[in-house]
Design a protein around this motif. Sequence first.
Motif, mmCIF file in Angstrom:
data_model
loop_
_atom_site.group_PDB
_atom_site.id
_atom_site.type_symbol
_atom_site.label_atom_id
_atom_site.label_comp_id
_atom_site.label_asym_id
_atom_site.label_seq_id
_atom_site.Cartn_x
_atom_site.Cartn_y
_atom_site.Cartn_z
ATOM 1 N N ARG A 53 0.827 -1.202 0.000
ATOM 2 C CA ARG A 53 0.000 0.000 0.000
ATOM 3 C C ARG A 53 0.865 1.258 0.000
ATOM 4 N NH1 ARG A 53 -1.391 -1.997 5.386
ATOM 5 N NH2 ARG A 53 -0.359 -0.789 7.011
ATOM 6 N N GLU A 54 0.240 2.337 -0.446
ATOM 7 C CA GLU A 54 0.844 3.661 -0.387
ATOM 8 C C GLU A 54 0.403 4.299 0.926
ATOM 9 O OE1 GLU A 54 1.544 7.580 -3.254
ATOM 10 O OE2 GLU A 54 -0.204 6.275 -3.591
ATOM 11 N N THR A 55 1.334 4.523 1.835
ATOM 12 C CA THR A 55 0.993 5.032 3.168
ATOM 13 C C THR A 55 0.985 6.551 3.244
ATOM 14 O OG1 THR A 55 3.310 4.907 3.868
ATOM 15 C CG2 THR A 55 1.945 2.950 4.226
ATOM 16 N N ALA A 56 1.630 7.187 2.304
ATOM 17 C CA ALA A 56 1.659 8.648 2.156
ATOM 18 C C ALA A 56 2.058 8.901 0.718
ATOM 19 C CB ALA A 56 2.649 9.280 3.139
ATOM 20 N N PRO A 57 1.840 10.104 0.199
ATOM 21 C CA PRO A 57 2.194 10.353 -1.199
ATOM 22 C C PRO A 57 3.641 9.966 -1.508
ATOM 23 C CG PRO A 57 0.902 12.166 -0.353
ATOM 24 C CD PRO A 57 1.193 11.283 0.829
ATOM 25 N N GLY A 58 3.799 9.011 -2.389
ATOM 26 C CA GLY A 58 5.128 8.571 -2.790
ATOM 27 C C GLY A 58 5.819 7.637 -1.819
ATOM 28 N N VAL A 59 5.148 7.228 -0.741
ATOM 29 C CA VAL A 59 5.732 6.323 0.250
ATOM 30 C C VAL A 59 4.966 5.006 0.197
ATOM 31 C CG1 VAL A 59 6.236 5.929 2.683
ATOM 32 C CG2 VAL A 59 6.431 8.238 1.726
ATOM 33 N N TYR A 60 5.682 3.907 -0.059
ATOM 34 C CA TYR A 60 5.053 2.607 -0.245
ATOM 35 C C TYR A 60 5.584 1.623 0.787
ATOM 36 C CZ TYR A 60 3.645 4.586 -4.711
ATOM 37 O OH TYR A 60 3.097 5.386 -5.688
ATOM 38 N N LEU A 61 4.690 0.723 1.227
ATOM 39 C CA LEU A 61 5.051 -0.297 2.206
ATOM 40 C C LEU A 61 4.727 -1.665 1.628
ATOM 41 C CD1 LEU A 61 5.975 -1.034 5.111
ATOM 42 C CD2 LEU A 61 3.541 -0.970 5.764
ATOM 43 N N ALA A 62 5.784 -2.492 1.460
ATOM 44 C CA ALA A 62 5.608 -3.879 1.025
ATOM 45 C C ALA A 62 5.500 -4.761 2.250
ATOM 46 C CB ALA A 62 6.773 -4.316 0.153
ATOM 47 N N ARG A 63 4.410 -5.552 2.326
ATOM 48 C CA ARG A 63 4.168 -6.412 3.475
ATOM 49 C C ARG A 63 4.288 -7.890 3.109
ATOM 50 N NH1 ARG A 63 -0.231 -6.190 6.456
ATOM 51 N NH2 ARG A 63 0.871 -5.932 8.450
ATOM 52 N N LEU A 64 4.784 -8.157 1.906
ATOM 53 C CA LEU A 64 5.153 -9.495 1.464
ATOM 54 C C LEU A 64 6.497 -9.410 0.745
ATOM 55 C CD1 LEU A 64 1.911 -11.025 -0.155
ATOM 56 C CD2 LEU A 64 2.807 -11.441 2.152
ATOM 57 N N GLU A 82 8.231 -6.778 10.251
ATOM 58 C CA GLU A 82 7.293 -7.655 10.957
ATOM 59 C C GLU A 82 6.701 -8.712 10.027
ATOM 60 O OE1 GLU A 82 6.807 -3.727 13.302
ATOM 61 O OE2 GLU A 82 7.365 -4.377 11.287
ATOM 62 N N ARG A 83 6.452 -8.337 8.794
ATOM 63 C CA ARG A 83 5.819 -9.249 7.837
ATOM 64 C C ARG A 83 6.832 -10.070 7.029
ATOM 65 N NH1 ARG A 83 0.629 -10.777 7.285
ATOM 66 N NH2 ARG A 83 0.805 -10.578 5.017
ATOM 67 N N GLY A 84 8.113 -9.888 7.291
ATOM 68 C CA GLY A 84 9.131 -10.681 6.605
ATOM 69 C C GLY A 84 9.310 -10.332 5.151
ATOM 70 N N ALA A 85 9.132 -9.065 4.801
ATOM 71 C CA ALA A 85 9.302 -8.656 3.408
ATOM 72 C C ALA A 85 10.777 -8.635 3.021
ATOM 73 C CB ALA A 85 8.683 -7.280 3.183
ATOM 74 N N PHE A 86 11.045 -8.947 1.759
ATOM 75 C CA PHE A 86 12.385 -8.786 1.186
ATOM 76 C C PHE A 86 12.221 -8.661 -0.321
ATOM 77 C CE2 PHE A 86 11.677 -13.351 1.820
ATOM 78 C CZ PHE A 86 11.934 -13.893 0.565
ATOM 79 N N LEU A 87 13.308 -8.365 -1.012
ATOM 80 C CA LEU A 87 13.250 -8.095 -2.446
ATOM 81 C C LEU A 87 14.257 -8.979 -3.173
ATOM 82 C CD1 LEU A 87 12.197 -6.375 -4.807
ATOM 83 C CD2 LEU A 87 13.812 -4.585 -4.138
ATOM 84 N N ILE A 88 13.754 -9.800 -4.107
ATOM 85 C CA ILE A 88 14.604 -10.675 -4.914
ATOM 86 C C ILE A 88 14.522 -10.220 -6.366
ATOM 87 C CG2 ILE A 88 14.976 -13.016 -5.765
ATOM 88 C CD1 ILE A 88 15.677 -12.620 -2.823
ATOM 89 N N ASN A 89 15.690 -9.952 -6.949
ATOM 90 C CA ASN A 89 15.758 -9.595 -8.365
ATOM 91 C C ASN A 89 16.219 -10.809 -9.150
ATOM 92 O OD1 ASN A 89 15.977 -8.281 -10.824
ATOM 93 N ND2 ASN A 89 18.023 -7.488 -10.369
#
Length: 515
Positions: free
Chosen positions: A134-145, A169-176
């Motif tokens: 979700r976008e929590t503020a203009p231009g600020v995004y939160l990945a929860r997966l 808390e939700r264990g998010a990470f980023l794989i390219n």
Amino acid sequence: MELPRAFRHVLRNGLLMAGALAFATAATATEVKSQAYQISSIPVESLQREAPKLPDLSGYTAEAVYAKVQAKPAGRVVVRGMIEQNPLVEFTGGDERLREWVKRQGEMPQVIFIEGGYVTPVELARSLPEKYFRETAPGVYLARLPIVVSQGATLHIGKETKDFRLSSERGAFLINDGKLFITDSRLTAWREADNQQDWFTKKGKFRPFLNSWGGTETYIVNSVVSSLGYTASKSYGVSISQYSPAMHPIMQRDHPTGWLLNSMFDDMWYGFYCYEAFDVVLRGNTYRNNLVYGIDPHDRSRRLIIAENTAYGTVQKHGIIISREVNDSWIFNNRSYENHLSGIVIDRSSINNVIAYNEIYRNKSDGITIYESGQNLLWGNKAFSNGRHGIRVRNSSDMGLYENVAAANGLLGIYGHVKDLNGTDRDLALDPFDMKLSLVVVGGRLVGNESGAISVVSPQSVKLYQLDMLMPTKPAGIGMFGALADGKNQILDLLVRQKKAVLVLPVNHVAQLQK
């Protein structure tokens, strides 16, 4: 560069102390016994060489990265289960790691996949339920997966994104597994409960991370990356890594690569890590207050350019280190200072590298440390006010030290030695070593180092020419000791008065040559 006060004081006194040349031969329990040496002159021409040709950096710019972005075709976003996904096997291949995601998601773990083309955070927010992204503020995004950029897909976190946050808390990470661009933006590990960056608190605690696999391209430009990484494999912070030996035959991907330019990396477990990566460029970045290493290229990475970076405040170990067969690379025009151990380390059979024009100072251990890595060239570096040696070389042959300055260091300006690593915790099958040491030291200055100018223990050969040595701040380590004491006057006469090149060889080696 402003020289340290102790260095300036010595220069003002102008006391040339050629006697500060000290080839220490006292053996320790882990060093071979000293032996007699023969001193002779050799042709100066045999030691002269041109300054190293360094890579042209003009093509590694933000504009060149922007030109690589291909915004078509548009990609798609789907959510799937984490289990039995090839890019995630490293992170699910064991009950303990899988349990981490189950605990954090409260269900069989899910992952966001980007496939088929180009996607931005705006498209992610449009395509996913808010409980996942979700976008929590203009231009600020939160990945929860966790998010996977699939082969053939591109994720672009650009200037429209003020901050791309990965929920701890939700264990998010980023794989390219495709292409990743982070330009003029931020990537941050985020603690939702406290609504703040997930600052490091203790070893082993999960924090989000970024890993790019084999065959990928990763570009991070004019951005800030903060608080990523923890101790688990490939979860160190920002990593560019070939697939593991078990997965590589399945995936059949080429070596990964990437450019990281003009960006800040702070509070990371490792500021940067790579494994079997080729042609990676780290230019103009700042690595600040990272936990274990600032910059850490590893196993069999090649043709790296590490230039114009600043690494400081590393909490546990080194500012910049390359280790285990990291070959054919360039480390130049960097600053590495106030790190817990050394400023720059070349380690474990890393050969044919150029380390040039770096400034290394106020590190608690050595300025530059070379361990079991021969055939490297150190040219025009400045190592001063480090806690131990300015330049330390262990078990390394064919080392060229040209035009370096080592000043006001806590022990020696240059220290070369051999050491028996049998009986240590070193895996000798993975990391073999030879107790061989040979140095060529040409030009440069050794000034005001607390224990003396230069000490070389049990070398196969040492060659010296045009080396300036000035009086240390206290009269320790002056003169030649042990087996080399008899040759002291001859060395000084050749080196200082006659301005000739000097060769120091073990007597038994000379006898073998004469047979």
